[in-house]
Design a protein around this motif. Structure first.
Motif, PDB file in Angstrom:
ATOM      1  N   PHE A  38       7.501  14.722  69.660  1.00  0.00           N
ATOM      2  CA  PHE A  38       6.748  13.647  69.247  1.00  0.00           C
ATOM      3  C   PHE A  38       7.086  12.429  70.144  1.00  0.00           C
ATOM      4  O   PHE A  38       8.051  12.199  70.498  1.00  0.00           O
ATOM      5  N   ARG A  39       5.883  12.175  70.621  1.00  0.00           N
ATOM      6  CA  ARG A  39       5.939  11.134  71.822  1.00  0.00           C
ATOM      7  C   ARG A  39       4.716  10.253  72.064  1.00  0.00           C
ATOM      8  O   ARG A  39       3.457  10.815  71.609  1.00  0.00           O
ATOM      9  N   ALA A  40       5.021   9.089  72.443  1.00  0.00           N
ATOM     10  CA  ALA A  40       3.613   8.287  72.799  1.00  0.00           C
ATOM     11  C   ALA A  40       3.680   7.993  74.224  1.00  0.00           C
ATOM     12  O   ALA A  40       4.796   7.894  74.715  1.00  0.00           O
ATOM     13  N   ILE A  41       2.389   7.842  74.779  1.00  0.00           N
ATOM     14  CA  ILE A  41       2.143   7.587  76.289  1.00  0.00           C
ATOM     15  C   ILE A  41       1.063   6.502  76.207  1.00  0.00           C
ATOM     16  O   ILE A  41       0.084   6.571  75.400  1.00  0.00           O
ATOM     17  N   PHE A  42       1.323   5.583  76.953  1.00  0.00           N
ATOM     18  CA  PHE A  42       0.387   4.131  77.019  1.00  0.00           C
ATOM     19  C   PHE A  42      -0.120   4.069  78.320  1.00  0.00           C
ATOM     20  O   PHE A  42       0.810   3.923  79.190  1.00  0.00           O
ATOM     21  N   VAL A  43      -1.160   4.203  78.621  1.00  0.00           N
ATOM     22  CA  VAL A  43      -2.042   4.109  79.909  1.00  0.00           C
ATOM     23  C   VAL A  43      -2.374   2.411  79.898  1.00  0.00           C
ATOM     24  O   VAL A  43      -3.318   1.843  79.199  1.00  0.00           O
ATOM     25  N   LYS A  44      -1.460   1.889  80.579  1.00  0.00           N
ATOM     26  CA  LYS A  44      -1.540   0.262  80.801  1.00  0.00           C
ATOM     27  C   LYS A  44      -2.408  -0.043  82.015  1.00  0.00           C
ATOM     28  O   LYS A  44      -2.342   0.310  82.992  1.00  0.00           O
ATOM     29  N   LEU A  45      -3.401  -0.768  81.540  1.00  0.00           N
ATOM     30  CA  LEU A  45      -4.486  -1.250  82.556  1.00  0.00           C
ATOM     31  C   LEU A  45      -3.971  -2.675  82.843  1.00  0.00           C
ATOM     32  O   LEU A  45      -4.179  -3.575  81.988  1.00  0.00           O
ATOM     33  N   ASP A  46      -4.087  -2.855  84.219  1.00  0.00           N
ATOM     34  CA  ASP A  46      -3.786  -4.357  84.562  1.00  0.00           C
ATOM     35  C   ASP A  46      -5.064  -4.894  85.554  1.00  0.00           C
ATOM     36  O   ASP A  46      -5.407  -4.241  86.434  1.00  0.00           O
ATOM     37  N   SER A  47      -5.746  -6.037  85.074  1.00  0.00           N
ATOM     38  CA  SER A  47      -6.643  -6.572  85.667  1.00  0.00           C
ATOM     39  C   SER A  47      -6.719  -8.156  85.726  1.00  0.00           C
ATOM     40  O   SER A  47      -6.115  -8.565  84.899  1.00  0.00           O
ATOM     41  N   PHE A  48      -7.311  -8.573  86.765  1.00  0.00           N
ATOM     42  CA  PHE A  48      -7.520  -9.969  86.624  1.00  0.00           C
ATOM     43  C   PHE A  48      -8.562 -10.334  85.787  1.00  0.00           C
ATOM     44  O   PHE A  48      -8.618 -11.813  85.536  1.00  0.00           O
ATOM     45  N   HIS A  49      -9.368  -9.287  85.188  1.00  0.00           N
ATOM     46  CA  HIS A  49     -10.295  -9.717  84.291  1.00  0.00           C
ATOM     47  C   HIS A  49      -9.604  -9.653  83.028  1.00  0.00           C
ATOM     48  O   HIS A  49      -8.621  -9.193  82.600  1.00  0.00           O
ATOM     49  N   SER A  50     -10.157 -10.428  81.982  1.00  0.00           N
ATOM     50  CA  SER A  50      -9.814 -10.376  80.485  1.00  0.00           C
ATOM     51  C   SER A  50     -10.193  -9.003  79.798  1.00  0.00           C
ATOM     52  O   SER A  50     -11.074  -8.553  80.269  1.00  0.00           O
ATOM     53  N   PRO A  51      -9.479  -8.602  78.881  1.00  0.00           N
ATOM     54  CA  PRO A  51      -9.847  -7.536  78.200  1.00  0.00           C
ATOM     55  C   PRO A  51     -11.283  -7.271  77.837  1.00  0.00           C
ATOM     56  O   PRO A  51     -12.090  -6.380  78.101  1.00  0.00           O
ATOM     57  N   GLU A  52     -11.648  -8.457  77.324  1.00  0.00           N
ATOM     58  CA  GLU A  52     -13.348  -8.550  76.992  1.00  0.00           C
ATOM     59  C   GLU A  52     -14.209  -8.421  78.075  1.00  0.00           C
ATOM     60  O   GLU A  52     -15.205  -7.483  77.932  1.00  0.00           O
ATOM     61  N   LEU A  53     -13.920  -9.065  79.173  1.00  0.00           N
ATOM     62  CA  LEU A  53     -14.818  -8.856  80.462  1.00  0.00           C
ATOM     63  C   LEU A  53     -14.556  -7.822  80.895  1.00  0.00           C
ATOM     64  O   LEU A  53     -15.731  -7.101  81.442  1.00  0.00           O
ATOM     65  N   LEU A  54     -13.575  -6.995  81.090  1.00  0.00           N
ATOM     66  CA  LEU A  54     -13.336  -5.751  81.632  1.00  0.00           C
ATOM     67  C   LEU A  54     -14.026  -4.692  80.888  1.00  0.00           C
ATOM     68  O   LEU A  54     -15.023  -3.810  81.430  1.00  0.00           O
ATOM     69  N   GLU A  55     -14.126  -4.858  79.490  1.00  0.00           N
ATOM     70  CA  GLU A  55     -14.945  -3.765  78.604  1.00  0.00           C
ATOM     71  C   GLU A  55     -16.332  -4.114  78.937  1.00  0.00           C
ATOM     72  O   GLU A  55     -17.278  -3.029  79.042  1.00  0.00           O
TER      73      GLU A  55
END
Length: 205
Positions: free
Chosen positions: A77-94
């Motif tokens: 069992f394992r967790a993998i996190f795809v971390k997204l770094d951007s200068f935009h806020s998460p709301e704006l990025l979406e």
């Protein structure tokens, strides 16, 4: 199956809604029928609520499978996190890239489709977390191919959002699911290594 469609000409709002609908069809894909709302909700609750509470303890896969409609088996069992770094806020990025999450989920689901007993997905403000259960005999195969997964994720993100830096945060392998909280949070804890070693790479717990 067709879940939605657009007829030209269509407005930006209609496109966003259609893409969001398609994106949601990726969450917690399982052998349960898509119409089985209770099963999908239970699977989501396991990852978002149970795995967020360290007090939850389980004695067997069967106990979890019965309660949360998962399909866990003995293995890793394992967790993998795809971390997204951007200068935009998460709301704006979406808002700017509504198709991004569906794209990422499609890549990871395709990657693990032939090797997993089960795969749960949690959308988070700064990325997507995958909770994976696979046969222990596949340890070397999974380890060797994580770099390929990372390359595929970056290749999928770049044309849509060139301003985003992607980091693959990989938690430890656990031989039992006694404490799902620890499994999930290993991958989330790894993301803080970015502060010391930088983004745009694979980081291990």
């Amino acid at each position: 199956h067709v879940y939605d469609y657009l007829i030209k000409p269509f407005a930006a709002r209609e496109l966003r809604e259609a893409v969001k609908h398609a994106e949601e069809s990726f969450w917690n894909v399982s052998s349960a029928a898509p119409s089985d709302t209770d099963a999908i909700t239970a699977r989501y609750n396991f990852l978002s609520q149970v795995c967020a509470n360290p007090s939850y303890r389980f004695n067997s896969c069967d106990e979890i499978n019965t309660a949360y409609h998962t399909h866990f088996c003995s293995g890793f069992f394992r967790a993998i996190f795809v971390k997204l770094d951007s200068f935009h806020s998460p709301e704006l990025l979406e808002q700017k890239h509504p198709q991004l999450n569906a794209k990422l989920c499609g890549i990871v689901l395709e990657f693990f489709s032939r090797s997993c007993y089960d795969l749960l997905i949690e959308k988070r403000p700064d990325g997507i977390l995958f909770f994976v259960n696979y046969n222990s005999h596949l340890h070397n195969q999974i380890e060797d191919s994580l770099s390929r997964l990372f390359a595929e994720v970056k290749a999928g993100v770049a044309p849509l959002c060139p301003e985003i830096n992607v980091t693959l945060c990989v938690g430890r392998e656990y031989t039992d699911i006694n404490s799902p909280y620890n499994i999930k949070n290993d991958a989330l804890d790894v993301r803080w290594q970015r502060m010391h070693v930088g983004t745009g790479q694979i980081l291990y717990w």
